[in-house]
Design a protein around this motif. Sequence first.
Motif, PDB file in Angstrom:
ATOM      1  N   PHE A 194       5.598  28.922  46.464  1.00 51.10           N
ATOM      2  CA  PHE A 194       4.502  28.286  46.579  1.00 51.10           C
ATOM      3  C   PHE A 194       3.227  28.960  46.550  1.00 51.10           C
ATOM      4  O   PHE A 194       3.214  30.594  46.837  1.00 51.10           O
ATOM      5  N   VAL A 195       2.108  28.406  46.044  1.00 47.22           N
ATOM      6  CA  VAL A 195       0.673  29.067  46.096  1.00 47.22           C
ATOM      7  C   VAL A 195      -0.348  28.537  46.717  1.00 47.22           C
ATOM      8  O   VAL A 195      -0.200  27.023  46.615  1.00 47.22           O
ATOM      9  N   ILE A 196      -1.170  29.055  47.270  1.00 45.20           N
ATOM     10  CA  ILE A 196      -2.246  28.505  48.003  1.00 45.20           C
ATOM     11  C   ILE A 196      -3.483  29.076  47.173  1.00 45.20           C
ATOM     12  O   ILE A 196      -3.618  30.315  47.237  1.00 45.20           O
ATOM     13  N   PHE A 197      -4.475  28.291  46.721  1.00 44.05           N
ATOM     14  CA  PHE A 197      -5.840  28.674  46.277  1.00 44.05           C
ATOM     15  C   PHE A 197      -6.704  28.190  47.427  1.00 44.05           C
ATOM     16  O   PHE A 197      -7.068  26.963  47.635  1.00 44.05           O
ATOM     17  N   ASN A 198      -7.635  29.074  47.710  1.00 42.39           N
ATOM     18  CA  ASN A 198      -8.522  28.843  49.044  1.00 42.39           C
ATOM     19  C   ASN A 198      -9.864  29.176  48.487  1.00 42.39           C
ATOM     20  O   ASN A 198     -10.139  30.370  47.966  1.00 42.39           O
ATOM     21  N   TYR A 199     -10.921  28.206  48.275  1.00 39.24           N
ATOM     22  CA  TYR A 199     -12.236  28.439  47.785  1.00 39.24           C
ATOM     23  C   TYR A 199     -13.305  28.426  49.080  1.00 39.24           C
ATOM     24  O   TYR A 199     -13.396  27.546  49.691  1.00 39.24           O
ATOM     25  N   LEU A 200     -14.173  29.482  49.246  1.00 38.77           N
ATOM     26  CA  LEU A 200     -14.985  29.482  50.463  1.00 38.77           C
ATOM     27  C   LEU A 200     -16.331  29.141  49.543  1.00 38.77           C
ATOM     28  O   LEU A 200     -17.208  28.260  50.208  1.00 38.77           O
ATOM     29  N   TRP A 201     -16.661  29.924  48.360  1.00 30.83           N
ATOM     30  CA  TRP A 201     -17.855  29.259  47.559  1.00 30.83           C
ATOM     31  C   TRP A 201     -17.507  29.950  46.120  1.00 30.83           C
ATOM     32  O   TRP A 201     -17.013  30.974  45.853  1.00 30.83           O
ATOM     33  N   VAL A 242      -7.473  20.986  54.580  1.00 28.94           N
ATOM     34  CA  VAL A 242      -8.570  21.905  54.899  1.00 28.94           C
ATOM     35  C   VAL A 242      -9.543  21.897  53.431  1.00 28.94           C
ATOM     36  O   VAL A 242      -9.003  21.834  52.252  1.00 28.94           O
ATOM     37  N   THR A 243     -10.844  21.378  53.629  1.00 20.57           N
ATOM     38  CA  THR A 243     -11.603  21.360  52.224  1.00 20.57           C
ATOM     39  C   THR A 243     -11.718  22.706  51.648  1.00 20.57           C
ATOM     40  O   THR A 243     -11.656  23.859  52.399  1.00 20.57           O
ATOM     41  N   GLY A 244     -11.303  22.702  50.106  1.00 15.63           N
ATOM     42  CA  GLY A 244     -11.525  23.944  49.362  1.00 15.63           C
ATOM     43  C   GLY A 244     -10.253  24.645  49.300  1.00 15.63           C
ATOM     44  O   GLY A 244     -10.002  25.636  48.798  1.00 15.63           O
ATOM     45  N   ARG A 245      -9.123  24.069  49.745  1.00 12.74           N
ATOM     46  CA  ARG A 245      -7.933  24.453  49.722  1.00 12.74           C
ATOM     47  C   ARG A 245      -6.850  23.704  48.695  1.00 12.74           C
ATOM     48  O   ARG A 245      -6.855  22.543  49.078  1.00 12.74           O
ATOM     49  N   PHE A 246      -6.043  24.309  47.961  1.00 16.72           N
ATOM     50  CA  PHE A 246      -5.087  23.569  47.066  1.00 16.72           C
ATOM     51  C   PHE A 246      -3.863  24.472  47.005  1.00 16.72           C
ATOM     52  O   PHE A 246      -3.663  25.524  46.951  1.00 16.72           O
ATOM     53  N   ILE A 247      -2.932  23.390  46.931  1.00 15.53           N
ATOM     54  CA  ILE A 247      -1.435  24.109  47.321  1.00 15.53           C
ATOM     55  C   ILE A 247      -0.529  23.500  46.232  1.00 15.53           C
ATOM     56  O   ILE A 247      -0.587  22.322  45.616  1.00 15.53           O
ATOM     57  N   PHE A 248       0.423  24.347  45.605  1.00 13.37           N
ATOM     58  CA  PHE A 248       1.268  24.129  44.667  1.00 13.37           C
ATOM     59  C   PHE A 248       2.656  24.707  44.728  1.00 13.37           C
ATOM     60  O   PHE A 248       2.919  25.737  45.427  1.00 13.37           O
ATOM     61  N   ARG A 249       3.641  24.108  44.486  1.00 12.11           N
ATOM     62  CA  ARG A 249       5.077  24.644  44.317  1.00 12.11           C
ATOM     63  C   ARG A 249       5.124  25.046  42.701  1.00 12.11           C
ATOM     64  O   ARG A 249       5.137  24.348  41.907  1.00 12.11           O
ATOM     65  N   VAL A 250       5.270  26.370  42.802  1.00 18.16           N
ATOM     66  CA  VAL A 250       5.133  27.115  41.090  1.00 18.16           C
ATOM     67  C   VAL A 250       6.665  27.402  40.821  1.00 18.16           C
ATOM     68  O   VAL A 250       6.682  28.361  39.743  1.00 18.16           O
TER      69      VAL A 250
END
Length: 1074
Positions: A194-201, A242-250
């Motif tokens: 799995f991968v998580i992309f987190n964005y603060l700004w 959580v705002t700014g967080r995206f989750i994927f099974r890769v």
Amino acid sequence: MSRIFALLCLLQFSAGQTPSPKLPLYPYGSEAGDQLLETDSNLPLYLGYNVNFYGRKYNTAYVTEDGFVGFDANVKYEHFIFKEGARDVNLDFPFLAPFYFDGEHITNEYQGNIYYRLVFTNSSQSFLTELQNYMLNATVGTGSFVPDLALVVTWENVTDKSQVENGPCTGIRSNPCKSATFQLVLVACPMHTFVIFNYLWEDVPFKPYYQAGINGGHGVGWTPVCTGCSPQDLPRKIGSDVTGRFIFRVSKDTIERGGCSDSRRNLQILPTVVGMLGGELLDISGPCMDPDVAVVCRFGSGESAVTSQGFRFNSMRLKCPVPRLTQRGSVTVAVSTDGAHSYRGQADIYVVLPAVLGKSLSLPDNWYSVTADSLTMSWDPAALSLSTDPGVKVDIRLIGYSETDTNVNWKVLTTFATGADNSGTYTITPSQYQCFPSDCDVFEAAVVEVELQKEFMSQANNRTVMNSGPIATGWYINSDMTRRYGDDWPQQRCMQWYNADRQSMDWLDRLLHCPCNVDQALADFGRFQTDLSCSMFSKSPTNCYYHSEAGQRSAAHCVRSIQPTSEGAGNQCCYDKDGILMNAADTYQGSTPDRSHDWGAAPYNTPGHVPSFSHWIKDVASFYYCCLWTKYSHCNYYMDQRATRDCNGYNPPKAAIAYGDPHITTFDGKLYNFGGKGDYYLVKSDQFALQGKFDMGQQLQVNRTFNATVLTSVAMSDSVSSGTRVEIHLAPSGLNSGRGLDVFVNGKIKLFNQQGLFKQDFEGGVTVVNVAIDPDDNRHDNFTVIMKSGVGVQVAAANRLLHVIVNMPPNVKNRTQGLMGTWNGVVEDDFTPRSGNNIDIASSQQIVYQQFAKTWKAPNVESMFKNPTEADDSFVPSYNQPQIPSGAGFSRVDLDHTCGDNAQCRFDYTVTGNRDIANATKMAAGWFSELQSFQRPVLSCGLLDVTHSSKDNYNYSVGNSVTLTGCRNGGSLSGDTTYICSADFGDPKWKPTVSAQCSAASEDAGIGLIIGIVVGVVAAIVIIVIIVVVIVKRRKNTDRKESKKGEPEVEEGQKDAMMSDLKKRESNGSDKNE
């Protein structure tokens, strides 16, 4: 001030908005044990073991300053928009890019930092456990996940080269540029990644080449983080809880989204394959949900849509049970969280016939009888609930199915139990459950259901309902029918059906005629397919249930016409152990057409068109009345109404092949070598077009490369199929799954990688079948494409090239052009270029290529390929077999031993240096020759029509004699008894003129089963035309099996019969369906 607090303040200042209550970033920096990236070069990190990513395994990740982590040392930032078109596979590298941008070089004064750390079980088990729990909650269908590795990379306050180069900022701490802070978290176990992309700004000015997404590399594709979003939008977008967080099974062949989003249009659903009778519990991610939502799922659209009430599992996932449906194929599921007032998000699931996935509720044979003292059902209680709590309760019901002229109806006929224990078994006394008079005449098919009670829904495992599949209702209606009609009520119901059904019989005239023998039936793969209820390859104890009766001639194999008629009818053709067509006039277990096709017909959800159940109403229930429940005393009435559409009018298809390096045999039988490079028309007609993509193939020569191309992709479309386009090409090498071919339908990749998906129907009547050898060893490398027009195309991958066979139905004769020739029965005009002036077929290979073959190139404007390749007019192929080059790894002795005098084999061996390619070419040529022999017309006199007669054999082909041996009805035989099928003077006719007849007598004779018909196939190298292997081996085994009559034979060959991909086309079913 802590780093997180400082970042929060910076976010508020730079973005001008209130952030989410929970920051998207996981802890990072020196306090979290991170290290700093201090180089402009890609930093390799050994992951400890092979991690699955996009269907491949990688053990090293490369951290870059350009906002992504790659899985190849050569990965680097490029000005390329990944969502547009294809790129050179050799330059297409795999990577995970929370923000793919042209990052400024790292210096001592650089304004930003890039942190990274690897986490293992021995370093931070608590962090891995946190990620484990989060992934289990945020993704669908993750039954078990115990991570032992995580990679965290954080790009803090980073900027790009463009701002630095164009000023006024310099990208150093004293003169910073606009920047971005974001994070990648990869978490894995040996099976899942799995991968998580987190964005603060994200404040870096937008550039067209700056993107956020996942690139599979090797040409497999690009998945954006957010469709229609720019990277600057991502910190404010909701991709999870959580705002700014995206989750994927890769880890799989395709990317699956986790989390949730109010704006996401596509749902993520598992399972993706369900039975038509429903009961599966769908696990769905899509909308984000508050605790008080009212979940409803809609299946289908328009007036035929069906809904079911689901429930919120957590803030990112919901669950919905699949209701009973009246269609098969792709069904769109939409979700409502406001009680069905509005729907948002959708995805397709694939619905299969009840028999394909097997029955979740098991019923013994006495459920199909008229009388029984008791009836028992059984099921797996763990499928309904994993809880061992004895308080989990189920309701058990009998659900009836009926049709009117305008509607299809389900009705609860009776409830066997309310609040029964989920024990896995339940027994009823039929006399306690008799039909209401208003239902007895109406519901001729039913389903038994065991349903988890609503209050226990949250404890459901993978199903909420267990169901039986369609059953007969004799025991349920017996009491009422006996009271109204007497003990012979089945006979009376039979006559009622007979008199009503015979009022309209013109539907039979629109059916395809049956092939004359099983060889022809198997070879006509564009118009007929194996009947899943009666297959020579099936191991089911109920195989051929409706086509066998002890002691008499029975069916060994049946096929059904693929395309239903406009009324929804279909033909069924059955063959005995000798491969001879079984006529309904000769046996009650023979070939019977269906007023309603067993597989259903478009438009589904309408009377007469519902898969399986319309067939039960129109064709099966009457078989019970007239045959099974009367001990065959009235079965002649049924056979009279379902008379075999015999082979007198059958016209076989015609086949052409492209194989090897490459060689083409036209429909009229002309063999030649083709060496073009680019996209060409293999077949072009007013109904169907098939294009092939040819490119340089694999060559093992050391000192020389020959200009020899191979077929690497095909694309096809059928005007009768509303323009549905199918493209099949070689899959990237090195995939974990071993997938050999990629299949695209209307530009979307389709996987045929699990039970229920091996055969898929698409818009416009197009069917694609994975001719898999073994579901547990699915190579995904052999497919049959069936067009609505009856065209069949077999595509197989072997040694990184394609072999393609095209079956054209008779109605296309005189209407084909292209590299596979002009099919008109005249070989002399097969080399007809686009100009229309044919080339002498005795011309040299060079002239054939230059003046005929090159004219059939497919310009880009005509290309059906997603990525066209313009034909290379300057390419000069190797026209003839060259000499063995010096330094070759084989000798002339090797060449002679492998190929003998097969010219195509010798050409391929010499050009490629690959013995496997050469051998496959030789075998393909031999198998195609066999296929051609099976497609030769068979002259037949048709049924020797002497009502109720028994015969010494049932071969009605020209030259064969048949002797009448008696009367099946117990009457007396008179007239001539021996007849010969002769074609001496034109059309085949019986000689002498048929005069025999059976006098009237008892109709009590039954027809039954000849045992010992299980057919074996000797294993062979799988390449294409597996049909031929089946037929040839079936013939060879016939004499040997004759000596074992009287006992079921299961020999080693039956296991090898799984090699026949025909079995895997249809046969997983043990359903008692005629």
